[in-house]
Design a protein around this motif. Sequence first.
Motif, PDB file in Angstrom:
ATOM      1  N   ASP A  45       8.234  -1.534   8.694  1.00 54.18           N
ATOM      2  CA  ASP A  45       9.122  -1.563   7.655  1.00 54.18           C
ATOM      3  C   ASP A  45       9.081  -2.717   6.619  1.00 54.18           C
ATOM      4  O   ASP A  45       9.969  -3.194   5.978  1.00 54.18           O
ATOM      5  N   GLY A  46       7.822  -3.146   6.637  1.00 57.74           N
ATOM      6  CA  GLY A  46       7.465  -4.229   5.801  1.00 57.74           C
ATOM      7  C   GLY A  46       7.296  -4.052   4.111  1.00 57.74           C
ATOM      8  O   GLY A  46       7.016  -2.917   3.752  1.00 57.74           O
ATOM      9  N   PRO A  47       7.162  -4.921   3.613  1.00 60.50           N
ATOM     10  CA  PRO A  47       6.774  -4.889   2.018  1.00 60.50           C
ATOM     11  C   PRO A  47       5.491  -4.387   1.667  1.00 60.50           C
ATOM     12  O   PRO A  47       5.160  -4.028   0.573  1.00 60.50           O
ATOM     13  N   TRP A  48       4.573  -4.512   2.639  1.00 61.62           N
ATOM     14  CA  TRP A  48       2.967  -4.246   2.400  1.00 61.62           C
ATOM     15  C   TRP A  48       2.520  -3.093   3.324  1.00 61.62           C
ATOM     16  O   TRP A  48       3.321  -2.742   4.215  1.00 61.62           O
ATOM     17  N   GLN A  49       1.663  -2.353   3.062  1.00 65.08           N
ATOM     18  CA  GLN A  49       0.998  -1.462   4.117  1.00 65.08           C
ATOM     19  C   GLN A  49      -0.505  -1.257   4.137  1.00 65.08           C
ATOM     20  O   GLN A  49      -1.348  -1.641   3.017  1.00 65.08           O
ATOM     21  N   VAL A  50      -1.105  -0.903   5.146  1.00 66.34           N
ATOM     22  CA  VAL A  50      -2.469  -0.843   5.407  1.00 66.34           C
ATOM     23  C   VAL A  50      -2.747   0.636   4.741  1.00 66.34           C
ATOM     24  O   VAL A  50      -2.318   1.532   5.315  1.00 66.34           O
ATOM     25  N   LEU A  51      -3.541   0.803   3.626  1.00 66.11           N
ATOM     26  CA  LEU A  51      -3.825   1.848   2.983  1.00 66.11           C
ATOM     27  C   LEU A  51      -5.183   2.596   3.697  1.00 66.11           C
ATOM     28  O   LEU A  51      -5.067   3.613   3.911  1.00 66.11           O
ATOM     29  N   LEU A  52      -6.217   1.423   4.027  1.00 71.37           N
ATOM     30  CA  LEU A  52      -7.392   2.022   4.599  1.00 71.37           C
ATOM     31  C   LEU A  52      -7.799   0.809   5.599  1.00 71.37           C
ATOM     32  O   LEU A  52      -7.131  -0.384   5.333  1.00 71.37           O
ATOM     33  N   PRO A  53      -8.629   0.827   6.331  1.00 71.48           N
ATOM     34  CA  PRO A  53      -9.299  -0.125   7.482  1.00 71.48           C
ATOM     35  C   PRO A  53      -9.609  -1.290   6.188  1.00 71.48           C
ATOM     36  O   PRO A  53     -10.523  -1.152   5.447  1.00 71.48           O
ATOM     37  N   GLY A  54      -8.894  -2.440   6.358  1.00 70.11           N
ATOM     38  CA  GLY A  54      -9.320  -3.613   5.707  1.00 70.11           C
ATOM     39  C   GLY A  54      -8.778  -3.677   4.225  1.00 70.11           C
ATOM     40  O   GLY A  54      -9.071  -4.500   3.569  1.00 70.11           O
ATOM     41  N   VAL A  55      -8.013  -2.604   3.833  1.00 67.59           N
ATOM     42  CA  VAL A  55      -7.580  -2.532   2.368  1.00 67.59           C
ATOM     43  C   VAL A  55      -5.980  -2.531   2.452  1.00 67.59           C
ATOM     44  O   VAL A  55      -5.344  -1.604   3.235  1.00 67.59           O
ATOM     45  N   VAL A  56      -5.380  -3.370   1.679  1.00 69.48           N
ATOM     46  CA  VAL A  56      -3.840  -3.520   1.967  1.00 69.48           C
ATOM     47  C   VAL A  56      -3.005  -3.107   0.417  1.00 69.48           C
ATOM     48  O   VAL A  56      -3.620  -3.372  -0.554  1.00 69.48           O
ATOM     49  N   LEU A  57      -2.129  -2.164   0.535  1.00 67.63           N
ATOM     50  CA  LEU A  57      -1.289  -1.760  -0.647  1.00 67.63           C
ATOM     51  C   LEU A  57      -0.105  -2.736  -0.623  1.00 67.63           C
ATOM     52  O   LEU A  57       0.553  -3.062   0.287  1.00 67.63           O
ATOM     53  N   LEU A  58       0.275  -3.482  -1.784  1.00 62.73           N
ATOM     54  CA  LEU A  58       1.146  -4.582  -1.658  1.00 62.73           C
ATOM     55  C   LEU A  58       2.465  -4.349  -2.039  1.00 62.73           C
ATOM     56  O   LEU A  58       3.233  -4.758  -3.087  1.00 62.73           O
ATOM     57  N   HIS A  59       2.721  -2.956  -1.752  1.00 63.52           N
ATOM     58  CA  HIS A  59       4.216  -2.601  -1.939  1.00 63.52           C
ATOM     59  C   HIS A  59       4.453  -1.330  -1.100  1.00 63.52           C
ATOM     60  O   HIS A  59       3.375  -0.769  -0.538  1.00 63.52           O
ATOM     61  N   PRO A  60       5.495  -1.234  -0.873  1.00 65.35           N
ATOM     62  CA  PRO A  60       6.092   0.120   0.177  1.00 65.35           C
ATOM     63  C   PRO A  60       6.002   1.305  -0.658  1.00 65.35           C
ATOM     64  O   PRO A  60       5.780   1.296  -2.047  1.00 65.35           O
ATOM     65  N   GLY A  61       6.027   2.594  -0.034  1.00 64.32           N
ATOM     66  CA  GLY A  61       6.082   3.624  -0.661  1.00 64.32           C
ATOM     67  C   GLY A  61       4.676   4.272  -1.086  1.00 64.32           C
ATOM     68  O   GLY A  61       3.477   3.535  -0.516  1.00 64.32           O
ATOM     69  N   PRO A  62       4.431   5.439  -1.502  1.00 64.71           N
ATOM     70  CA  PRO A  62       3.072   6.114  -1.559  1.00 64.71           C
ATOM     71  C   PRO A  62       2.365   5.292  -2.535  1.00 64.71           C
ATOM     72  O   PRO A  62       2.927   4.986  -3.805  1.00 64.71           O
ATOM     73  N   PRO A  63       1.098   5.221  -2.388  1.00 58.07           N
ATOM     74  CA  PRO A  63       0.276   4.820  -3.569  1.00 58.07           C
ATOM     75  C   PRO A  63       0.009   5.700  -4.743  1.00 58.07           C
ATOM     76  O   PRO A  63       0.112   7.013  -4.797  1.00 58.07           O
ATOM     77  N   THR A  64      -0.226   5.294  -5.848  1.00 58.64           N
ATOM     78  CA  THR A  64      -0.213   5.766  -7.108  1.00 58.64           C
ATOM     79  C   THR A  64      -1.713   6.155  -7.072  1.00 58.64           C
ATOM     80  O   THR A  64      -2.577   6.211  -6.281  1.00 58.64           O
ATOM     81  N   SER A  65      -2.077   7.376  -8.206  1.00 57.33           N
ATOM     82  CA  SER A  65      -3.502   7.769  -8.050  1.00 57.33           C
ATOM     83  C   SER A  65      -4.443   6.911  -8.217  1.00 57.33           C
ATOM     84  O   SER A  65      -5.528   6.693  -7.685  1.00 57.33           O
ATOM     85  N   GLU A  66      -4.336   5.668  -9.147  1.00 57.19           N
ATOM     86  CA  GLU A  66      -5.029   4.781  -9.640  1.00 57.19           C
ATOM     87  C   GLU A  66      -5.217   3.696  -8.249  1.00 57.19           C
ATOM     88  O   GLU A  66      -6.461   3.346  -8.159  1.00 57.19           O
ATOM     89  N   GLU A  67      -4.107   3.661  -7.786  1.00 50.89           N
ATOM     90  CA  GLU A  67      -4.070   2.708  -6.462  1.00 50.89           C
ATOM     91  C   GLU A  67      -5.205   3.343  -5.383  1.00 50.89           C
ATOM     92  O   GLU A  67      -5.985   2.650  -4.726  1.00 50.89           O
ATOM     93  N   ARG A  68      -4.801   4.735  -5.021  1.00 45.97           N
ATOM     94  CA  ARG A  68      -5.780   5.417  -4.188  1.00 45.97           C
ATOM     95  C   ARG A  68      -7.288   5.251  -4.338  1.00 45.97           C
ATOM     96  O   ARG A  68      -8.030   5.021  -3.687  1.00 45.97           O
ATOM     97  N   LEU A  69      -7.536   5.508  -5.830  1.00 45.66           N
ATOM     98  CA  LEU A  69      -9.073   5.381  -6.045  1.00 45.66           C
ATOM     99  C   LEU A  69      -9.575   3.814  -6.107  1.00 45.66           C
ATOM    100  O   LEU A  69     -10.515   3.687  -5.551  1.00 45.66           O
ATOM    101  N   HIS A  70      -8.808   2.959  -6.431  1.00 41.15           N
ATOM    102  CA  HIS A  70      -9.350   1.453  -6.140  1.00 41.15           C
ATOM    103  C   HIS A  70      -9.203   1.088  -4.714  1.00 41.15           C
ATOM    104  O   HIS A  70     -10.192   0.509  -4.243  1.00 41.15           O
ATOM    105  N   GLY A  71      -8.370   1.764  -4.026  1.00 41.39           N
ATOM    106  CA  GLY A  71      -8.678   1.466  -2.560  1.00 41.39           C
ATOM    107  C   GLY A  71      -9.568   2.150  -1.911  1.00 41.39           C
ATOM    108  O   GLY A  71     -10.379   1.542  -1.197  1.00 41.39           O
ATOM    109  N   ALA A  72     -10.099   3.238  -2.345  1.00 42.52           N
ATOM    110  CA  ALA A  72     -11.271   4.046  -1.934  1.00 42.52           C
ATOM    111  C   ALA A  72     -12.623   3.139  -2.452  1.00 42.52           C
ATOM    112  O   ALA A  72     -13.459   2.974  -1.180  1.00 42.52           O
TER     113      ALA A  72
END
Length: 349
Positions: A45-72
């Motif tokens: 229930d925290g403000p961040w989430q692990v998007l991929l191994p070693g990659v963190v999304l700095l907000h809750p909720g689903p990533p945007t398409s741009e965030e998914r690409l940068h995360g990849a």
Amino acid sequence: MTHNTPLSPRPLHHLAEAHRRVLTAGRLRAHGVTQAELTEQCRPDGPWQVLLPGVVLLHPGPPTSEERLHGALLYAARETAPAVPSQPGAGDPHRPVYTEAVVTGLAALTLHGFASTPPLLSLDRVDVLIPRMRRLRSSGYVRVLRTSALPPAHTVTGLPVAPVPRALADAVAELTDAEAVRRLLTEAVRGGHCEPAAVVRELTNAKLLGRPHVVDAVDSLLAEGRAIAEDRLYRMVLEYGLPDPVWNVDLRLPGGPHLGGLDAYWPEQAVAVELDTRAPRQDHRQDDDELWSEYARKREHLERLGITVVHITPRKLRESLEQQAAVVRTALMASGDRDPAAYVVVLPR
């Protein structure tokens, strides 16, 4: 400090753009975030989430398409320090440098502006090319593809993206729907993204021409490419005020052999234009060599008869129409300085 308070010795509220809202654990450590703090921030229930191994999304909720690409790309790239501008205001010092990682496949085609590919958010997977010798596995929504040599990347919306022919080959490798493959290849040519020869070369390198549905799509692609090249040739003559030729004709010597077909011919000046729409295919290399030899023999024969042959590729028509018109105009003007050509019979093709 409560459990809902973001834990970060260095404020991260300035990370507002997509490439700033996704960071690697390493970059977060550079911001002063400890492993314990990172674990706390990424609790369910925290403000961040692990998007991929070693990659963190700095907000809750689903990533945007741009965030998914940068995360990849952050997941697949070799991590380096962010780019540093050479002078104040010259660029973004926080923008990551994606080393040894290039977006390819359907995601790359969507970034290139294809209409027949799904929106980025609807893609279950983002394909990323990396060098073959690296040890990295596919994870989450990222599919890692290895290659012996990374293609030169195009920068699209700040992301390294594979050229259209390579992205097509990587996308087609996963498609079994013949109609979907045909749509992609047709749009590549009809939309002006690339020439058929470049697509066929990549499909050959990927060993995809043994699949019947791909071969059928390539045949449609080549027909589409030739039709587009012929249309550009017609437009060149019209827009640049060249004299009207006779179109799509066969030449013969009177009572003699067939000399070959031509796309455009100016009988009074004895000038011909021939489009080279060959697309070399490895499985037909001998046929292609024979076809090129036939091109050369025909050209040499016609020139011995006093006929000037201008050889034009579809790429030249797409990229330098005015220059090609100038080449044809020069040949037409030079006809008066040459000896008269042999008489030939002109027949519709």
